[in-house]
Scaffold this motif. Structure first.
Motif, PDB file in Angstrom:
ATOM      1  N   GLN A  59      -4.284   5.413  -1.982  1.00 21.12           N
ATOM      2  CA  GLN A  59      -2.942   5.324  -1.490  1.00 21.12           C
ATOM      3  C   GLN A  59      -2.359   6.634  -1.191  1.00 21.12           C
ATOM      4  N   TYR A  60      -1.434   6.409  -0.456  1.00 28.48           N
ATOM      5  CA  TYR A  60      -0.791   7.850   0.275  1.00 28.48           C
ATOM      6  C   TYR A  60       0.809   7.631   0.414  1.00 28.48           C
ATOM      7  N   GLN A  76      -2.645   4.279   7.369  1.00 32.70           N
ATOM      8  CA  GLN A  76      -3.200   4.614   8.474  1.00 32.70           C
ATOM      9  C   GLN A  76      -3.431   3.760   9.922  1.00 32.70           C
ATOM     10  N   VAL A  92      -2.139  17.878   3.306  1.00 33.28           N
ATOM     11  CA  VAL A  92      -2.951  16.883   2.561  1.00 33.28           C
ATOM     12  C   VAL A  92      -2.841  17.326   1.273  1.00 33.28           C
ATOM     13  N   LEU A 123       0.936  14.487   3.766  1.00 37.35           N
ATOM     14  CA  LEU A 123       0.465  13.493   2.894  1.00 37.35           C
ATOM     15  C   LEU A 123      -0.070  13.477   1.638  1.00 37.35           C
ATOM     16  N   VAL A 125      -2.123  12.243  -1.371  1.00 32.84           N
ATOM     17  CA  VAL A 125      -3.217  11.384  -1.900  1.00 32.84           C
ATOM     18  C   VAL A 125      -3.074  10.965  -3.127  1.00 32.84           C
ATOM     19  N   VAL A 149     -10.498   9.471   2.030  1.00 35.52           N
ATOM     20  CA  VAL A 149      -9.550  10.578   2.768  1.00 35.52           C
ATOM     21  C   VAL A 149     -10.365  10.657   4.275  1.00 35.52           C
TER      22      VAL A 149
END
Length: 265
Positions: A59-60, A76, A92, A123, A125, A149
């Motif tokens: 999830q992000y 996304q 990220v 973002l 992770v 990713v």
């Protein structure tokens, strides 16, 4: 009956209409922002994960200068109703091994620090569910996370992002996750920063399996615990070995007081 409208009256009506329209749009925009809920990283332990037998995807969370204090769940598939801006660079953040499934408390602070320096998309992770098993099992699965990713980055590419605009920041085992993402994209990612890249099971690993200079256009690593949990060999174009890359003085004294052994990042 005929009505004669002067040019001045016509422009006045148009101005009123535009003001009303802008007020409506502003109201809608504010409503959207208020309806977006803040999200956080998971903190379910591996025992709970095993008990429920749920296979969760990576999830992000998205942070931008428009939501510095409130991470938004990010998917996304569509950038509609998100603050993600494809014209901005993207950072990220990838955390590492989580022994008991606890949330890395530093993530939000790192995201905020990055946003103070530059107007970017950040973002985070969230792979805590996969990172809280036994260490050797997590190592064997870290490439699965890298694949997830890379799917995210590939989707963002289709929506206008450039590979060279991505900067992956991986902590401990997350540094090697970032490295394998770079491998998938044949080194075209713009930049990878490894913060205390993990050492166990990686010190003698092939470059294909760990962070190395071929993973991005620029790879840097900051080593702070290379005598225990961090890797002791250079893994980037530039490697910084703070205090020799071994024990950091302030944390070493903390470990003595608490009588515990924790890594330096």
């Amino acid at each position: 009956m005929r009505l004669f409208v002067s040019t001045e009256m016509l422009w006045g009506c148009r101005w009123i209409f535009l003001c009303v329209l802008m007020a409506c749009l502003t109201s809608l925009g504010l409503g959207m922002e208020e309806n977006i809920e803040c999200s956080d990283l998971n903190n379910t332990t591996w025992q709970q994960f095993r008990q429920h037998k749920v296979e969760l995807q990576v999830q992000y969370l998205l942070f931008t200068r428009r939501n510095v204090d409130c991470g938004h769940a990010f998917r996304q598939e569509s950038l509609i109703n998100t603050y993600f801006d494809v014209s901005h660079p993207t950072k990220v953040i990838i955390h590492g091994f989580r022994a008991i499934g606890s949330k890395p408390t530093w993530v939000k602070e790192l995201a905020q620090a990055l946003l103070r320096v530059e107007d970017v998309n950040v973002l985070v992770v969230d792979w805590i569910y996969r990172a809280s098993f036994a260490y050797n099992l997590v190592v064997h699965r870290h490439k699965e996370v890298a694949l997830q990713v890379s799917i995210l980055i590939n989707q963002l590419q289709k929506q206008g992002c450039k590979l060279e605009s991505f900067h992956l920041v991986g902590v401990s085992l997350g540094a090697h996750v970032a490295g394998f993402v770079g491998t998938i994209f044949t080194g075209k990612i713009g930049r990878i920063t490894g913060l205390d890249p993990a050492g166990p099971m990686f010190k003698r690993a092939d470059t294909f399996d760990r962070l190395d200079p071929s993973d991005a256009q620029f790879v840097e690593a900051i080593h702070t615990d290379s005598d225990y949990f961090g890797i002791s060999i250079p893994v980037g174009h530039v490697d910084f070995f703070l205090n020799g890359g071994k024990d950091q003085t302030w944390l070493h004294s903390l470990q003595i007081r608490l009588n515990v052994r924790i890594c330096d990042m």
